[in-house]
Design an enzyme around this catalytic site. Sequence first.
Site: not given
Lengths: 261, 318
Positions: B74, B131, B193-194
Amino acid sequence: MKQLFNCEVVSKTFLNEDVYTLKLKRPQQMGDIRPSQFFNLHTKAMPYLKRPISISNFDEETFDFTIIIKGEGTKILSEVKAGDLVEVQGPLGNTYSIDPEHKKVLVIGGGIGVPPQAVLSEALKRDTDAHITVQLGFRNEAYLVERFDGVADVLQIASENVDYDHKGYVTDLTAKALEENDFDMVYVCGPHILIEKVAKMCMTKNVPVQLLMEERMACGIGACMVCTCKVKDDTMPEGYWNKRVCKDGPVFWGSEVLFDA
Amino acid sequence: MRKPDLSVDLNGLKLHNPITVASGTFGFGREYSEYVDLNNIGAIMVKGLTLAPKLGNDSPRVAETAMGMLNSVGLQNPGVEYFLKNDLPWLGEFNTKVIANINGTNIEEYCRIAELTSVKGVHSLELNISCPNVKAGGLAFGTDPDMVYRVVKEVREATGHHLIVKLSPNVKDIKDIALAAEAGGADCLSMINTLTGMVIDIDSRKPILARGIGGLSGPAVKPVAVRMVYEAASVVGIPIIGMGGIANYRDAVEFLLAGAGAISIGTSNFVNPKVTEEVLNDLENWMMKNGYNSIDELVGKLDFPKANAGSCTFEVPK
C-alpha cells in the site's frame, strides 16, 4: 559487501515430530552473531521465498536453527541431510539489549519463540550477574529444556496438553512472577498473542520489556516493507509509524509498540 | 572477443546498461548496496513516493504463491520531501540513474509530486498509475485509456522531465492503454506492474493478506509480462522498460526480444540480493558468445510478424 553463504549441513536432529535442529558449518567470513538475530534460509527444493529463522545456537565452527514445521517451506527444509548445502543470508536484524547492571531478569519463550531465548539466556548468564528466571510455554512436549537448565536460576515450564510445572498458558506463570518480583528487564518471544499479553502486563507494572517480534517477510533486509510493526510516532497524524520488523527489529521495546491501533 | 555495448537510450534517458530495479523492490537502494555495487545498475526506480508520508496497509502484507508472491504494502513511504532531503543526495554518489516513482490520489497530486521531483539528481519520473494496493489513485487511473491520457497529459504539462508511465496488466487491452500513455506525452513506458491476486488460508478460511487482495509478482507473471510488452511494443513508438519475473539473463533477453529497450528486476531481488549483477554479467557473456555487439541488436528482434499482434481501439485525441 555482505555475502551469501552456501553452508554444509553438519547434522539434523528431530526434537519431536514437528521440531528439528539443523546444525550448519559456520563460514569463517561470517560476522558476529548476536542474540535475537535471524538468517534467511533457502534450498532449491523449497518454495519461492526464503525462510527467516532465528538463530538457536552457535560457536566458532557451527550454528544451529531449531525449526518448527509450520508449512511447506519448513517441511522441505526438514528433509535436508548431512552434507547437503543450505543457502544462508545473515546474520540479519537487531539484537536484544543486555545490561550488565541488571540484577533480576525474566525470559519468556513460547512455541517458536523458545529457541532464540536459549541464546539470550546463555548470553545473560555469560555477560551479567543477573538472577535469571526463564518461563517456557509449549502446546505439547517441551524441547530445548536442557539448554535452559544450565543457565536459569529458576526454570518454569507450561504446556497446554502435558503436565509440567503448569498446565495451561505460560502467561499464567508470567502474571504470578510479575506479582512476586521486581524485574529489571523482561524479554519475550513467541506468538503475537503471547507477546501482546506480556507487553501489556509489563507496561501496567512499569517493567521494561523487550519484544522479539515475528512477521511474514520477503526480503528480510528492509527493502520491501512487507513485515511491519506499529511503533509510536508523535510526528505522524495517526500517532504511529510502521517500522520494519526485519531491519528496525526484530526486537522492539514494549513501550514503543502499539497493539491496539 | 570484444565486449558488447550495453548502453541504452530510452528516448533521452541514457543508461550505461539495461539493468534497472523495479520500484518497491529495492527501497531507496541502501539495503541492497550492502550486497551489490549500485554503480553496476543502469537505473534505480526508487520506492513509490507520495506527497505526505504514507503508512500503507495493515499486516499481513505478503503471501507466498507458486514461483511468486502477493504483496499488499500500500505504498508505505516517508514522503517526497524526506526522499529529496535524505535519500537523493546519497543516491547521487553512485553512477546509476535515479527514477522517482510518483503516486497521487488525484491528478493535481500527481502533478504536484512531478513538479517536486523534477530536480537535479532525479533523471526520470515514473508515473505509477497502476498500483493495485491503494484505494484512491493508482489502478483507478491506469485501467481506462481516456483517464490514462488525461493524467499523463496533465503531468506532461507540469514537468519537462523525462517521463515514464508504469502500466497495469489488469486491463482489457494493454495496447489501448499504451497508446493512450504515448498520446498523453510519455517518453517511455514501464510494464508490467503486479497482477491482482488472492491467497486463502484453507484452515482459517481467511485470505492471508489483511486487505484480502494484493499484487502478484515473481517468475509466475513472466509470460503475461512478456506478452504485454510484445503487444505494447507493436503499437507504440516509444521505448519500454520490461519487467515481471525476471530472475536471470535468459528472462532479460526474452523481454528485449519482445520489444523492451531495457529491463527491470523486482521480486527476484528478495530471493537473490545479487541478482542484478548476475544478470548483467551473464547477459554480457551471452552477448559476447553469440556475437551481439549492442543491446539494440536484440530489442524487438523477435522472429514473429508484428501483424499478428492484433488491433486496438483507442483513438489518439486530436
